[in-house]
Design a protein around this motif. Structure first.
Motif, short mmCIF file in Angstrom:
data_model
loop_
_atom_site.label_atom_id
_atom_site.label_comp_id
_atom_site.label_asym_id
_atom_site.label_seq_id
_atom_site.Cartn_x
_atom_site.Cartn_y
_atom_site.Cartn_z
N MET A 160 2.83 1.11 11.96
CA MET A 160 2.01 1.06 10.74
C MET A 160 0.75 1.90 10.90
N GLN A 161 0.11 1.81 12.05
CA GLN A 161 -1.11 2.58 12.29
C GLN A 161 -0.82 4.08 12.25
N ASN A 162 0.22 4.50 12.94
CA ASN A 162 0.56 5.92 12.97
C ASN A 162 0.99 6.43 11.60
N TYR A 163 1.72 5.62 10.85
CA TYR A 163 2.18 6.02 9.53
C TYR A 163 0.99 6.24 8.61
N GLN A 164 0.03 5.34 8.64
CA GLN A 164 -1.12 5.46 7.75
C GLN A 164 -2.00 6.64 8.16
N GLU A 165 -2.16 6.87 9.45
CA GLU A 165 -2.95 8.01 9.91
C GLU A 165 -2.28 9.34 9.52
N THR A 166 -0.96 9.39 9.65
CA THR A 166 -0.21 10.61 9.34
C THR A 166 -0.16 10.90 7.86
N ASN A 167 0.04 9.85 7.05
CA ASN A 167 0.26 10.04 5.62
C ASN A 167 -0.98 9.89 4.76
N HIS A 168 -2.07 9.47 5.34
CA HIS A 168 -3.28 9.27 4.53
C HIS A 168 -4.49 9.95 5.15
N ALA A 169 -4.26 10.94 5.97
CA ALA A 169 -5.37 11.66 6.61
C ALA A 169 -5.73 12.87 5.74
N HIS A 170 -6.37 12.60 4.63
CA HIS A 170 -6.77 13.68 3.72
C HIS A 170 -8.24 13.95 3.84
N GLN B 171 0.82 -1.21 0.00
CA GLN B 171 0.00 0.00 0.00
C GLN B 171 0.85 1.26 0.00
N THR B 172 1.98 1.23 0.66
CA THR B 172 2.81 2.43 0.80
C THR B 172 3.97 2.48 -0.17
#
Length: 62
Positions: free
Chosen positions: A52-62, A12-13
């Motif tokens: 993983m959770q923090n990375y996705q929240e930080t980088n995909h919070a649009h 995904q990333t």
């Protein structure tokens, strides 16, 4: 299973597995070791899942 979650995260990333290991577990061989049967300690697994959770929240919070 942790490895399955990591493999999905990497797809995904588009993150290289060595970079993931360095950032999530301070071990660039972490993913390769998991693929070869390594079983991480509970604290390590929890830290990786949190990364993983923090990375996705930080980088995909649009």
């Amino acid at each position: 299973m942790l490895l399955r979650q990591i493999e999905r995260f990497l797809r995904q990333t588009d993150m290289p597995w060595t970079k993931f290991g360095r950032l999530a577990a301070q071990d660039p061989r972490f993913v390769a070791d998991l693929r070869n049967g390594r079983i991480p300690r509970a604290a390590t697994a929890a830290r990786v899942e949190e990364f993983m959770q923090n990375y996705q929240e930080t980088n995909h919070a649009h």
